[in-house]
Design an enzyme around this catalytic site. Sequence first.
Site, PDB file in Angstrom:
ATOM      1  N   GLU A 119       0.828  -1.215   0.000  1.00 49.78           N
ATOM      2  CA  GLU A 119       0.000   0.000   0.000  1.00 49.78           C
ATOM      3  C   GLU A 119       0.860   1.262   0.000  1.00 49.78           C
ATOM      4  O   GLU A 119       0.326   2.373   0.141  1.00 49.78           O
ATOM      5  CB  GLU A 119      -0.876   0.034   1.265  1.00 49.78           C
ATOM      6  CG  GLU A 119      -1.752  -1.167   1.462  1.00 49.78           C
ATOM      7  CD  GLU A 119      -3.051  -1.064   0.690  1.00 49.78           C
ATOM      8  OE1 GLU A 119      -3.380   0.048   0.257  1.00 49.78           O
ATOM      9  OE2 GLU A 119      -3.707  -2.097   0.512  1.00 49.78           O
ATOM     10  N   HIS A 142      -4.108   2.521   8.513  1.00 50.21           N
ATOM     11  CA  HIS A 142      -5.259   1.798   7.961  1.00 50.21           C
ATOM     12  C   HIS A 142      -5.485   0.573   8.831  1.00 50.21           C
ATOM     13  O   HIS A 142      -4.546  -0.169   9.129  1.00 50.21           O
ATOM     14  CB  HIS A 142      -5.000   1.374   6.510  1.00 50.21           C
ATOM     15  CG  HIS A 142      -5.966   0.340   6.038  1.00 50.21           C
ATOM     16  ND1 HIS A 142      -7.327   0.542   6.070  1.00 50.21           N
ATOM     17  CD2 HIS A 142      -5.788  -0.916   5.574  1.00 50.21           C
ATOM     18  CE1 HIS A 142      -7.935  -0.539   5.633  1.00 50.21           C
ATOM     19  NE2 HIS A 142      -7.024  -1.444   5.327  1.00 50.21           N
ATOM     20  N   HIS A 144      -8.886  -2.335  10.494  1.00 54.01           N
ATOM     21  CA  HIS A 144     -10.194  -2.940  10.268  1.00 54.01           C
ATOM     22  C   HIS A 144     -10.993  -2.978  11.587  1.00 54.01           C
ATOM     23  O   HIS A 144     -11.178  -4.053  12.172  1.00 54.01           O
ATOM     24  CB  HIS A 144     -10.024  -4.383   9.743  1.00 54.01           C
ATOM     25  CG  HIS A 144      -9.201  -4.509   8.489  1.00 54.01           C
ATOM     26  ND1 HIS A 144      -8.597  -5.691   8.090  1.00 54.01           N
ATOM     27  CD2 HIS A 144      -8.910  -3.610   7.520  1.00 54.01           C
ATOM     28  CE1 HIS A 144      -7.960  -5.502   6.944  1.00 54.01           C
ATOM     29  NE2 HIS A 144      -8.125  -4.245   6.583  1.00 54.01           N
ATOM     30  N   HIS A 215     -14.789  -2.470   4.562  1.00 55.11           N
ATOM     31  CA  HIS A 215     -13.378  -2.824   4.590  1.00 55.11           C
ATOM     32  C   HIS A 215     -12.697  -2.344   5.877  1.00 55.11           C
ATOM     33  O   HIS A 215     -12.240  -3.156   6.676  1.00 55.11           O
ATOM     34  CB  HIS A 215     -12.685  -2.255   3.340  1.00 55.11           C
ATOM     35  CG  HIS A 215     -11.213  -2.535   3.289  1.00 55.11           C
ATOM     36  ND1 HIS A 215     -10.453  -2.346   2.172  1.00 55.11           N
ATOM     37  CD2 HIS A 215     -10.351  -2.980   4.235  1.00 55.11           C
ATOM     38  CE1 HIS A 215      -9.196  -2.667   2.417  1.00 55.11           C
ATOM     39  NE2 HIS A 215      -9.110  -3.052   3.671  1.00 55.11           N
TER      40      HIS A 215
HETATM   41  O1  2HA Z   1      -2.384  -4.211   3.654  1.00 50.67           O
HETATM   42  O2  2HA Z   1      -5.439  -4.210   5.139  1.00 50.67           O
HETATM   43  O3  2HA Z   1      -6.385  -3.374   2.831  1.00 50.67           O
HETATM   44  C1  2HA Z   1      -3.335  -4.788   4.419  1.00 50.67           C
HETATM   45  C2  2HA Z   1      -4.689  -4.254   4.212  1.00 50.67           C
HETATM   46  C3  2HA Z   1      -5.079  -3.798   2.876  1.00 50.67           C
HETATM   47 ZN    ZN Z   2      -7.415  -3.382   4.785  1.00 50.60          ZN
END
Ligand code: 2HA
Ligand code: ZN
Length: 270
Positions: A119, A142, A144, A215
Amino acid sequence: MSSILDKSPRLKYEVEQVAEVAGYLWEKGWAERNGGNITVNITDAVTDEIRELSSISAPVPIGVTLPELCGCWFFCKGNNRRMRDLARWPMDNGSVIRITDDCAHYEIMADNPVKPTSELPSHLSVHAWLLRNGSPYRASLHTHPIQLVAMSHNAEYLKNDVLSRLLWSMIPETKAFCPRGLGIVPYMLPSSVELANATIDVLADDYDVVMWEKHGVFAVGPDIMEAFDMVDTLNKSAIIFRDAMAMGFVPDGMSDSQMSELSTVFRLPK
Ligand code: 2HA
Ligand code: ZN
């Protein structure tokens, strides 16, 4: 083995903060397998001695040219690496990179030749955008977060600022510490250029935390702990909402006048 961290107490502190946050992400269940990413612009923590180091990799094309980032240094989670491993062994599961003077490649500088996250182009595009806009923010995250992602499965919550208002109204702290709320990016393929561009568009609309539908979230902040705290605060509200629903009722939420009083007293945007 000597580490680049021994050459800069400030850099050591920054990496320790990343490791601490990576541990929280794992413990919260927000970082299954290699899920999530962290990149921090550490240029200000780089000393003259560090600048003299030779790279430990050949230059690798980033895929985009980012003039604002020429000569900048970053600490990044490694490609396919686990947050829980980054927490315990940050320099084995992340690396220090430097953007080359052509603004289009990176070189790995330390401690180990750990290839940065796939990423990287999207995270670096966000960092370039932050610098272009004179932002003091240096960290991007980022992850989840379970309950926020669950809420993104209901189209009603994805309408403009519906989710922000609901989350703010669950507990006063949420608006106080996340006054810009939660921006929304509709579902897009993970890692895509479209997702990166849409994220920057929503950040430019003055959000610090952006929901990627079904996501996860992408957050920016002055440092990694602040970026984490905003996501944690928003997700706490989602948990309060869930728990009220699980107790069998729809929570009232703070009233409009309570929200308005809070905004006035704490000088928050209305
Ligand atoms: O790189 O969560 O969406 C790991 C992630 C990508
Ligand atoms: Zn992710």
